[in-house]
Design a protein around this motif. Structure first.
Motif, PDB file in Angstrom:
ATOM      1  N   LEU A  78       0.815  -1.216   0.000  1.00  0.00           N
ATOM      2  CA  LEU A  78       0.000   0.000   0.000  1.00  0.00           C
ATOM      3  C   LEU A  78       0.849   1.267   0.000  1.00  0.00           C
ATOM      4  O   LEU A  78       0.408   2.304  -0.494  1.00  0.00           O
ATOM      5  CB  LEU A  78      -0.911   0.003   1.238  1.00  0.00           C
ATOM      6  N   LYS A  84      -3.970   3.445  -4.046  1.00  0.00           N
ATOM      7  CA  LYS A  84      -5.404   3.398  -3.803  1.00  0.00           C
ATOM      8  C   LYS A  84      -5.912   4.807  -3.436  1.00  0.00           C
ATOM      9  O   LYS A  84      -6.070   5.154  -2.258  1.00  0.00           O
ATOM     10  CB  LYS A  84      -5.723   2.403  -2.674  1.00  0.00           C
ATOM     11  N   LEU A  87      -8.909   5.652  -0.939  1.00  0.00           N
ATOM     12  CA  LEU A  87      -8.834   5.360   0.492  1.00  0.00           C
ATOM     13  C   LEU A  87      -8.883   6.603   1.352  1.00  0.00           C
ATOM     14  O   LEU A  87      -9.222   6.535   2.533  1.00  0.00           O
ATOM     15  CB  LEU A  87      -7.552   4.570   0.801  1.00  0.00           C
ATOM     16  N   VAL A 117      -9.367   2.067   8.711  1.00  0.00           N
ATOM     17  CA  VAL A 117      -8.641   2.141   7.448  1.00  0.00           C
ATOM     18  C   VAL A 117      -7.548   3.203   7.534  1.00  0.00           C
ATOM     19  O   VAL A 117      -7.789   4.323   7.991  1.00  0.00           O
ATOM     20  CB  VAL A 117      -9.601   2.456   6.287  1.00  0.00           C
ATOM     21  N   VAL A 395      -4.661  -3.023   5.078  1.00  0.00           N
ATOM     22  CA  VAL A 395      -5.105  -1.647   4.881  1.00  0.00           C
ATOM     23  C   VAL A 395      -5.538  -1.017   6.204  1.00  0.00           C
ATOM     24  O   VAL A 395      -5.480   0.193   6.370  1.00  0.00           O
ATOM     25  CB  VAL A 395      -6.262  -1.601   3.860  1.00  0.00           C
ATOM     26  N   ARG A 408       0.797  -1.615  10.232  1.00  0.00           N
ATOM     27  CA  ARG A 408       0.026  -2.544   9.391  1.00  0.00           C
ATOM     28  C   ARG A 408       0.382  -3.983   9.779  1.00  0.00           C
ATOM     29  O   ARG A 408       1.544  -4.310   9.994  1.00  0.00           O
ATOM     30  CB  ARG A 408       0.326  -2.315   7.910  1.00  0.00           C
ATOM     31  N   PHE A 436      -9.342  -1.419  -1.563  1.00  0.00           N
ATOM     32  CA  PHE A 436      -8.730  -1.451  -0.236  1.00  0.00           C
ATOM     33  C   PHE A 436      -7.421  -2.258  -0.232  1.00  0.00           C
ATOM     34  O   PHE A 436      -6.856  -2.469   0.838  1.00  0.00           O
ATOM     35  CB  PHE A 436      -9.705  -2.061   0.780  1.00  0.00           C
ATOM     36  N   SER A 437      -6.981  -2.699  -1.404  1.00  0.00           N
ATOM     37  CA  SER A 437      -5.811  -3.571  -1.498  1.00  0.00           C
ATOM     38  C   SER A 437      -5.944  -4.727  -0.506  1.00  0.00           C
ATOM     39  O   SER A 437      -5.011  -5.076   0.203  1.00  0.00           O
ATOM     40  CB  SER A 437      -4.504  -2.798  -1.208  1.00  0.00           C
ATOM     41  N   TYR A 438      -7.130  -5.325  -0.504  1.00  0.00           N
ATOM     42  CA  TYR A 438      -7.422  -6.405   0.437  1.00  0.00           C
ATOM     43  C   TYR A 438      -7.700  -7.724  -0.273  1.00  0.00           C
ATOM     44  O   TYR A 438      -7.375  -8.791   0.250  1.00  0.00           O
ATOM     45  CB  TYR A 438      -8.626  -6.039   1.317  1.00  0.00           C
TER      46      TYR A 438
END
Length: 489
Positions: A78, A84, A87, A117, A395, A408, A436-438
């Motif tokens: 991230l 992203k 976000l 977040v 995230v 993180r 969310f880069s999830y």
């Protein structure tokens, strides 16, 4: 097994090997001294020769060697590669359950009452023909964006460091399997008989990060003969332990000692046929040859000034990441098949912004310099570079979240790696993740897929390079692995 029956079987094997002492013992010793001596005539056609057990490559290789820049402890995708922009609207809001969808988390954050977040506080901009978004933390890597293939959709099975690094390096979360470098040493070997085919360089601990332990089993040979294990080079004293002769022992005396020991080992090999004896003979001979080759390798004093400056101010400090990247290039020049350079410190559970700034100062310039250095020497086209760690980061923030500070946790669902050279397309971004880069939304790449692709680029069919142990055939990719064809040049 019945002890008496086992004894009889052992005697039968011993009887067989004693009767074939002249042929088998001499053949084993000769193959240790010169692995290419029994290579098939086919092996020399079309540049497909090997120096391992494979008589020839399964197909024409694009890469001759691999340098893996292993960012141990899990760098944050991230904050480095996975931009992203949306976000910002979710700052300090709870991660939607529809995104997490009940997926497992580590015990380090499982007790949190909420998962706020944490958008990256670092700026991103586009670079290269692909328009790849790269963080301001990586200004030097941004200059080589057209030379790398960024894989944003990596994923793994493990969620904690030890099994995750073990999985990435050996293809299994359970320790005891051969590492990738060991498989390459076993399968195709190395053209340079004065250096190991598999070398490990562990960079000294960089400031600005939390470090996890590295264990030698991560570059071990597992059930393969021990001569295929990675040789770890040190940053102080002898580059390899016991390389120098002890006081009072000259090179001639050491040669005589090894010759005598070799004769005894050869007799024992002929008597019992234990392949580990052959491996030990080869290791002693390699150690003797390394007394000359390793000091020359480690001496960078004759490198041009402009090359040293390209790698950065720490390049003259043995054990630094910059020095090890330059050493990796020198190993590649000498035909070493697989070099793994470890840089620890990416385990940023807290105070990530300050710590990652310090670590990227250490990592960014040498990585880009290695690409440029190989390219200007005409070596990038047949040298495969791999960059990445064992997993990514979450995230949501671990611990207290503020505008300028956050941590993180581990995230195996998706993370970013890049590859360059050796048959890989440059200027490419492969795969995509959600806002969310999830979770991965396009073109997932599993660890087994990565290993299958690396082997493919080296001319190896990952399904055919096997070794029988414990009653079944093993391979690096187990029963999985698909070649990532989209990134192939």
């Amino acid at each position: 097994m019945d002890p008496l029956l086992e004894y009889k079987l052992a005697m039968t094997r011993r009887h067989f090997f004693s009767r074939t002492a002249t042929g088998l013992g001499a053949a084993a010793l000769a193959s240790c001294m010169n692995p290419s001596i029994f290579a098939s005539d086919v092996a020399s056609e079309g540049g497909r020769e090997t120096f391992g057990v494979m008589p020839a490559m399964h197909h024409a290789p694009k890469a001759k060697r691999v340098i893996w820049l292993f960012m141990a402890d899990g760098p944050s995708q991230l904050d480095l590669w996975d931009y992203k922009p949306k976000l910002g609207e979710y700052f300090d809001k709870d991660l939607p359950e529809s995104v997490r969808n009940g997926q497992r988390i580590t015990t380090m954050t499982s007790g949190q009452t909420r998962f706020p977040v944490a958008p990256s506080m670092f700026k991103f901009s586009q670079h290269g023909q692909s328009g790849a978004w790269i963080s301001e933390l990586l200004p030097e890597m941004a200059t080589v964006a057209d030379d790398i293939s960024i894989i944003k959709s990596m994923n793994t099975d493990a969620i904690n460091h030890d099994p995750a690094i073990t999985f990435m390096t050996t293809g299994s979360e359970i320790s005891g399997r051969p590492s990738l470098g060991a498989w390459l040493s076993y399968g195709i070997g190395s053209p340079n008989q004065d250096l190991p085919s598999f070398v490990v360089l562990i960079s000294r601990l960089a400031s600005g990060g939390m470090n996890q332990a590295l264990f030698s089993r991560m570059w071990a040979s597992g059930f393969l003969p021990t001569k295929h294990a990675g040789v770890s080079m040190r940053s102080s004293g002898d580059p390899v332990l016991y390389l120098s002769n002890p006081p009072g022992v000259s090179g001639g005396i050491r040669r005589q000692m090894l010759d005598g020991l070799g004769e005894l080992n050869q007799e024992r090999l002929a008597d019992v046929g234990d392949p580990e004896i052959a491996a030990r003979i080869a290791q002693y001979e390699m150690a003797y040859r390394m007394q000359t080759s390793v000091p020359e390798l480690a001496d960078i004093s004759k490198e041009p000034k402009h090359v040293l400056e390209m790698y950065g101010p720490e390049v003259t400090q043995p054990g630094s990441f910059a020095y090890n990247c330059l050493l990796a290039r020198r190993l590649a020049e000498r035909g070493v098949r697989f070099t793994q350079v470890f840089l620890r410190g990416w385990d940023h559970h807290g105070s990530l912004p300050g710590q990652i700034r310090q670590l990227t100062k250490v990592a960014d310039q040498p990585c880009a310099a290695l690409i440029k250095d190989l390219k200007q020497r005409g070596m990038l086209e047949d040298t495969l570079l791999v960059w990445g760690g064992e997993f990514g980061r979450t995230v949501y923030s671990q611990g207290t979240l503020t505008k300028d500070n956050y941590g993180r946790d581990h995230h195996p669902r998706n993370f970013t790696m890049w590859m360059a050279g050796g048959g890989v397309k440059g200027g490419l971004v492969h795969g995509e993740t959600d806002d969310f880069s999830y979770n991965i939304t396009e073109k997932p790449v599993h660890v087994h897929d990565l290993n299958a692709t690396i082997l493919h680029l080296l001319g190896i069919n990952h399904e055919k390079l096997t070794y029988r142990a414990q009653g079944r055939d093993f391979r690096l990719t187990d029963v999985h692995g698909k070649i990532v064809t989209d990134i192939l040049a």
